[in-house]
Design a protein around this motif. Sequence first.
Motif, PDB file in Angstrom:
ATOM      1  N   LEU A 145       2.885  46.474 -42.366  1.00 36.76           N
ATOM      2  CA  LEU A 145       3.843  47.577 -42.455  1.00 36.76           C
ATOM      3  C   LEU A 145       5.119  47.124 -43.160  1.00 36.76           C
ATOM      4  O   LEU A 145       5.690  47.858 -43.972  1.00 36.76           O
ATOM      5  N   LEU A 146       5.575  45.903 -42.853  1.00 33.77           N
ATOM      6  CA  LEU A 146       6.793  45.407 -43.500  1.00 33.77           C
ATOM      7  C   LEU A 146       6.580  45.224 -45.004  1.00 33.77           C
ATOM      8  O   LEU A 146       7.474  45.485 -45.808  1.00 33.77           O
TER       9      LEU A 146
ATOM     10  N   VAL B 168       6.806  48.584 -46.478  1.00 36.29           N
ATOM     11  CA  VAL B 168       8.212  48.992 -46.574  1.00 36.29           C
ATOM     12  C   VAL B 168       8.859  48.331 -47.780  1.00 36.29           C
ATOM     13  O   VAL B 168       9.550  48.980 -48.568  1.00 36.29           O
TER      14      VAL B 168
ATOM     15  N   ARG C 154      17.537  36.205 -32.424  1.00 38.47           N
ATOM     16  CA  ARG C 154      17.979  37.068 -33.510  1.00 38.47           C
ATOM     17  C   ARG C 154      16.996  38.206 -33.742  1.00 38.47           C
ATOM     18  O   ARG C 154      17.381  39.320 -34.033  1.00 38.47           O
ATOM     19  N   TRP C 155      15.722  37.897 -33.618  1.00 40.73           N
ATOM     20  CA  TRP C 155      14.687  38.888 -33.909  1.00 40.73           C
ATOM     21  C   TRP C 155      14.385  39.763 -32.705  1.00 40.73           C
ATOM     22  O   TRP C 155      13.600  40.687 -32.801  1.00 40.73           O
ATOM     23  N   GLY C 156      14.968  39.421 -31.544  1.00 39.27           N
ATOM     24  CA  GLY C 156      14.681  40.211 -30.350  1.00 39.27           C
ATOM     25  C   GLY C 156      13.308  39.925 -29.778  1.00 39.27           C
ATOM     26  O   GLY C 156      12.685  40.779 -29.165  1.00 39.27           O
TER      27      GLY C 156
ATOM     28  N   GLU D 235       6.701  54.296 -37.334  1.00 39.11           N
ATOM     29  CA  GLU D 235       7.509  53.166 -36.879  1.00 39.11           C
ATOM     30  C   GLU D 235       8.669  53.015 -37.855  1.00 39.11           C
ATOM     31  O   GLU D 235       8.499  53.210 -39.052  1.00 39.11           O
TER      32      GLU D 235
ATOM     33  N   ALA E 162       9.994  50.354 -38.754  1.00 36.92           N
ATOM     34  CA  ALA E 162       9.664  49.229 -39.629  1.00 36.92           C
ATOM     35  C   ALA E 162      10.902  48.614 -40.259  1.00 36.92           C
ATOM     36  O   ALA E 162      10.939  48.339 -41.456  1.00 36.92           O
ATOM     37  N   LEU E 163      11.943  48.411 -39.434  1.00 37.45           N
ATOM     38  CA  LEU E 163      13.129  47.711 -39.929  1.00 37.45           C
ATOM     39  C   LEU E 163      12.814  46.218 -39.979  1.00 37.45           C
ATOM     40  O   LEU E 163      12.018  45.719 -39.190  1.00 37.45           O
ATOM     41  N   LEU E 164      13.440  45.520 -40.895  1.00 41.08           N
ATOM     42  CA  LEU E 164      13.224  44.083 -40.992  1.00 41.08           C
ATOM     43  C   LEU E 164      14.022  43.417 -39.877  1.00 41.08           C
ATOM     44  O   LEU E 164      15.242  43.542 -39.816  1.00 41.08           O
ATOM     45  N   PRO E 165      13.329  42.717 -38.957  1.00 44.31           N
ATOM     46  CA  PRO E 165      13.993  42.263 -37.729  1.00 44.31           C
ATOM     47  C   PRO E 165      15.026  41.153 -37.954  1.00 44.31           C
ATOM     48  O   PRO E 165      15.833  40.896 -37.072  1.00 44.31           O
ATOM     49  N   TRP E 166      14.996  40.495 -39.130  1.00 42.13           N
ATOM     50  CA  TRP E 166      15.960  39.411 -39.355  1.00 42.13           C
ATOM     51  C   TRP E 166      17.252  39.929 -39.965  1.00 42.13           C
ATOM     52  O   TRP E 166      18.188  39.178 -40.170  1.00 42.13           O
TER      53      TRP E 166
ATOM     54  N   ARG F  96      21.332  44.354 -34.435  1.00 42.01           N
ATOM     55  CA  ARG F  96      20.000  44.022 -34.945  1.00 42.01           C
ATOM     56  C   ARG F  96      19.013  45.072 -34.444  1.00 42.01           C
ATOM     57  O   ARG F  96      19.253  45.709 -33.419  1.00 42.01           O
TER      58      ARG F  96
ATOM     59  N   HIS G 192      16.380  45.108 -32.747  1.00 39.88           N
ATOM     60  CA  HIS G 192      15.922  45.097 -31.352  1.00 39.88           C
ATOM     61  C   HIS G 192      17.006  45.551 -30.386  1.00 39.88           C
ATOM     62  O   HIS G 192      16.722  45.782 -29.218  1.00 39.88           O
TER      63      HIS G 192
ATOM     64  N   ARG H 156      18.068  54.012 -44.722  1.00 37.44           N
ATOM     65  CA  ARG H 156      17.479  53.101 -45.704  1.00 37.44           C
ATOM     66  C   ARG H 156      16.699  53.882 -46.762  1.00 37.44           C
ATOM     67  O   ARG H 156      16.759  53.563 -47.951  1.00 37.44           O
TER      68      ARG H 156
END
Lengths: 284, 255
Positions: A176-177, A180, A278-280, B85, B87-91, B132, B134, B148
């Motif tokens: 999915l990423l 995106v 950071r990433w949760g 979703e 689908a955000l980039l978690p970093w 962030r 999360h 976005r």
Amino acid sequence: MAAELIPDLESLEAVSGSVPVRGRALAARAWSGTWPKLAAVALALCLWQAVVWAAFWPDYLLPGPLAVFGRLGQDLRQPEFYLGVAITLRRALEGYLLAIAIGSALGLLVARVPVLRKAIGSAILGLQSMPSIVWFPLAILLFQLSENAIIFVVVLGAAPAIAGGLLNGVDHVPPLLVRVGRTMGARGLALYRHVILPASLPAFVGGLKQGWAFAWRSLMAGELLVIVNHQASIGQRLQFARDLSDAVGLLTLMLVVLFIGITVDSLFGVLDGGIRKRWGLLSD
Amino acid sequence: MSAILQLPRDPAVSVEGLTKTFPAGDRLLVALHGVSLEVARGEFLCLVGASGSGKSTLLNVLAGLDQPSAGAARVDGRVALMFQEAALLPWLTAAGNVELALELRGVGGAERRRQARELLERVHLAGAGNRRPHELSGGMKQRVALARALALDADVLLMDEPFGALDAITRDLLHEELERIWNGSGLTIVFVTHNAREAVRLGDRVLVFSSRPGRVAHEVEVELPRPRSLDSPELAVVAGRITDRLRAEMGRDGS
């Protein structure tokens, strides 16, 4: 309703965020993480002492913790000791950095080029199962008894793990990423730079950690085998201690090796924890 | 119905005889079969259909993520795509996610930060830029995803059940926001949902898709005045008609 909730949330945060509470909580958390480790160390020392008391071996072959820690205290006051540690750490750093450079480049190349992946993708993982000490006879033939022989084996030990970590990370980027990224117009290298590589970071750090473990093992094996003149590294001193039947010195050096290994490993733990936070991916 | 239906001369999206098949074991799965449709510039089009009606496949083809097996799909201008979703980039932070979209479009440093701030304000997330993913709720994540998507400065926004995973109240709020952002912006939206009410709440026009293979089975012009309420009886009547059609389509499929 939301407007009513917000001040409540803020005041809640204000309470938990105030300094004394947070300070005490931090101390409590640090202690709860530390005491099991201290207990484990104490238990290990007790076991060691118990084996010594059982007198399976005379104590000039297996000395107890007190003698060893006494020697460690002496060694820590001697400049040669630090010189030896410095030589070993310099080699570790050189070999490891080289392994990171080679391993990352290799991993990236194999991930990007399908033919390469088919050709050597599984070989990279297979290479890891090869005990690094097996390389030493060849390394000594190629580089004689020199530091290069040691570095050669350190790199061979660590680079596949690092490449494998990166490869594993790239393979497990959530599709999915990637979608995106592509809908945002990222293609080719831009997609790698902005999406795929950052997304593989946790797996890459895993590879770095494993690579360090391999590098450290290979280095110790190398220093025991390859004695370079005027370079009294930890491994070399370990070999001398055995030659001189200096059991106390030998165990002291083993403790130092263990300590360095654990310290670096926990640094990776901190790095990994930082990324997860950071990433949760941590539930606090 | 056909009295108001004027075919646009220069549509934002045009799909002509689109067929898309996927290999499924030793057979071919026909996801879309001979789909033709047009979306006018600035139109809000909703697609409803049961799962397996190829709606998502259609969006993927329109977004250029998939190639048609037969027929043609053409989108005039830039396309943005939003998923169920976020689908955000978690970093990256919320603002960082929006800024990346701007960066990939070639917007430079300071201008990028300014625009990202503006976009987050537009989706009512002014204060959350440094958080962030999360640390955001589901609704907030979708708002960031919307910001976005808007950052791509697209002419056509494709939305694949974007609010499907949200609770009713949050969804209601996001309907309002999406309508506010769309209204008068000239943005063309193709919105996929399986919820007939949501389709009628948002769309100028609703297309009902049949299942296996996906085809356009029915078309409804929604003539209710905006802003519409999800709970109004008028909306329920139109949505009810669409639900009946959906049922009929699913019955024909035998599922």
